[in-house]
Design a protein around this motif. Sequence first.
Motif, short mmCIF file in Angstrom:
data_model
loop_
_atom_site.label_atom_id
_atom_site.label_comp_id
_atom_site.label_asym_id
_atom_site.label_seq_id
_atom_site.Cartn_x
_atom_site.Cartn_y
_atom_site.Cartn_z
N TYR A 40 0.82 -1.21 0.00
CA TYR A 40 0.00 0.00 0.00
C TYR A 40 0.86 1.26 0.00
N GLY A 41 1.98 1.21 0.72
CA GLY A 41 2.90 2.34 0.66
C GLY A 41 3.42 2.56 -0.75
N LEU A 42 3.72 1.48 -1.45
CA LEU A 42 4.21 1.59 -2.82
C LEU A 42 3.15 2.15 -3.76
N LYS A 43 1.89 1.87 -3.49
CA LYS A 43 0.84 2.48 -4.31
C LYS A 43 0.90 4.00 -4.19
N GLY A 44 1.14 4.49 -2.97
CA GLY A 44 1.27 5.93 -2.79
C GLY A 44 2.51 6.48 -3.47
N GLN A 66 -3.91 5.07 0.32
CA GLN A 66 -2.55 4.54 0.36
C GLN A 66 -1.45 5.59 0.27
N LYS A 67 -1.76 6.77 -0.23
CA LYS A 67 -0.75 7.82 -0.18
C LYS A 67 -0.46 8.21 1.27
N ALA A 68 -1.48 8.14 2.10
CA ALA A 68 -1.26 8.40 3.53
C ALA A 68 -0.36 7.34 4.14
#
Length: 535
Positions: free
Chosen positions: A145-149, A479-481
């Motif tokens: 999810y971090g990588l999506k951001g 996910q940017k958060a």
Amino acid sequence: MFCYQCEQTANGGCTKVGVCGKKDSTASLQDLLLYLAKGLAQVAVAARAQGVDDPAVNRFVAAAVFSTLTNVNFDDARFVALIDECVRLRDGLRAKVSGVLFDGPAVLLPAVGLDALVAQGKTYGIENDPELNADIKSLKQTLTYGLKGVCAYADHAAILGKEDPELHHKIQVLLAATLSRDLTLEQAIEAGLECGRVNIRAMELLDDANTSAYGHPVPTPVKLGPTAGKAILISGHDLKDLETLLRQTEGKGVNVYTHGEMLPCHGYPGLKKYPHLAGHYGTAWQNQQKEFAEFPGAILMTTNCIQKPKGYMENIFTTGLVGWPGAVHVGNEDFTPVIERALAMDGFAADADKGSVMVGFARNAVMSVAGTVIDAVKAGKIRHFFLVGGCDGAKPGRNYYTEFVEKTPADTIVLTLACGKFRFFDKQLGDIGGIPRLLDVGQCNDAYSAVQIALALAKAFDCDVNDLPLSLVLSWYEQKAVAILLSLLALGIRNIKLGPSLPAFLTPNVLNYLVNTYNIAPIATPDEDLKSILG
């Protein structure tokens, strides 16, 4: 389906339809695309080790992963096209790699036909992840999810011509790492922190892209009421789309209004110079169904945050990676259909005075008065700084942020960013010696600016960031958060208060690690949290 990547996920995970409106079929296609993109990343890492670096692959990986972020694309047909393109690029690049035996998503052949692709995608959903260790699985999902951001920010920067091959390489290495069956807990934790460091570089690149193209933001009042005349509303995050729209509407008698995270665009000199950038309309993304239905003009959705159009399908247009079935999709270079629709509509009948808000307090603006700020702190006029921001959402509990800001003492400063600001962006908090008590730093990616402000203050006071009179009170939604939170942890920032609820993808052990290592705490009540912070 099973999805728990956003804060509003139902009962620990959406299983029939997403709270966001995502269908089961769309979720499966996203899972399949993400799995194949990880396979493409594996091939790209191997190719780079042999001296082969394909810019088209780099751009595609970022765009494809970003397209699976919450509230970006709900159009199944668009995902089928992305899956086809992913396999085409993967196989073309794999042919240039010698001596490597690939398996899994690096060689997987997609099924033929929509129904078959949907069925195939179910095989690669979260619930079928072969990782047996729950804590490592949790950390892998956090990394994903971090990588999506990160990919969202890398894509935004690339649109403005700013790319870093090393950034893409690190993204691909981390994507490939999520497929590993050999990660230890320590390695999985380090991968998450590395994602945070990579995200700092992505936000730095995007900051450079925005400021190189449009100048550094300056404090600017933004009108909240409408101006009589034809109207277009632009939402999302993309500054270049706004510039293109402004250029193409010059002299056409159409006023352009920002919505949501486009509000900070009014502070950029290269955008505010257009006189028909008339003001801001509406609030945060989750209120768009009511606000868009009442808007008497055309609506352009860029990047993410779209919801199901209800009663205004003929007025809304998507661009870039955004998609909704039935909505007209237009390219990023020609917004003629949007303009024609606006000209055919009534527009606003009269001017209305609804006040204004100030934007443009990014790092350059704040640091230009750093001496005044530092003197005010030393003189006891400024007791504390709060960064209150992040993603907004519809889930109950977010009024906490409004009340928190309203209750901050008169000798404190509130910095804010992202759409979380709409809980309090129009509050009149006054000033301290000419310094507004409420400073809008910008969009979510302008967390980079906020970090630079904090680092500069720490340097000025010759202390660690954690020793500053600064507290972070954050809201998260998508996910940017997650990427920004990982960046803050990578910088060693402690004592963050997070809400309105904690991520469903964190296991108790992972949560305990964050609490013990970084003293992350869920929000309580505004009174309790202010007391714990200020004493």
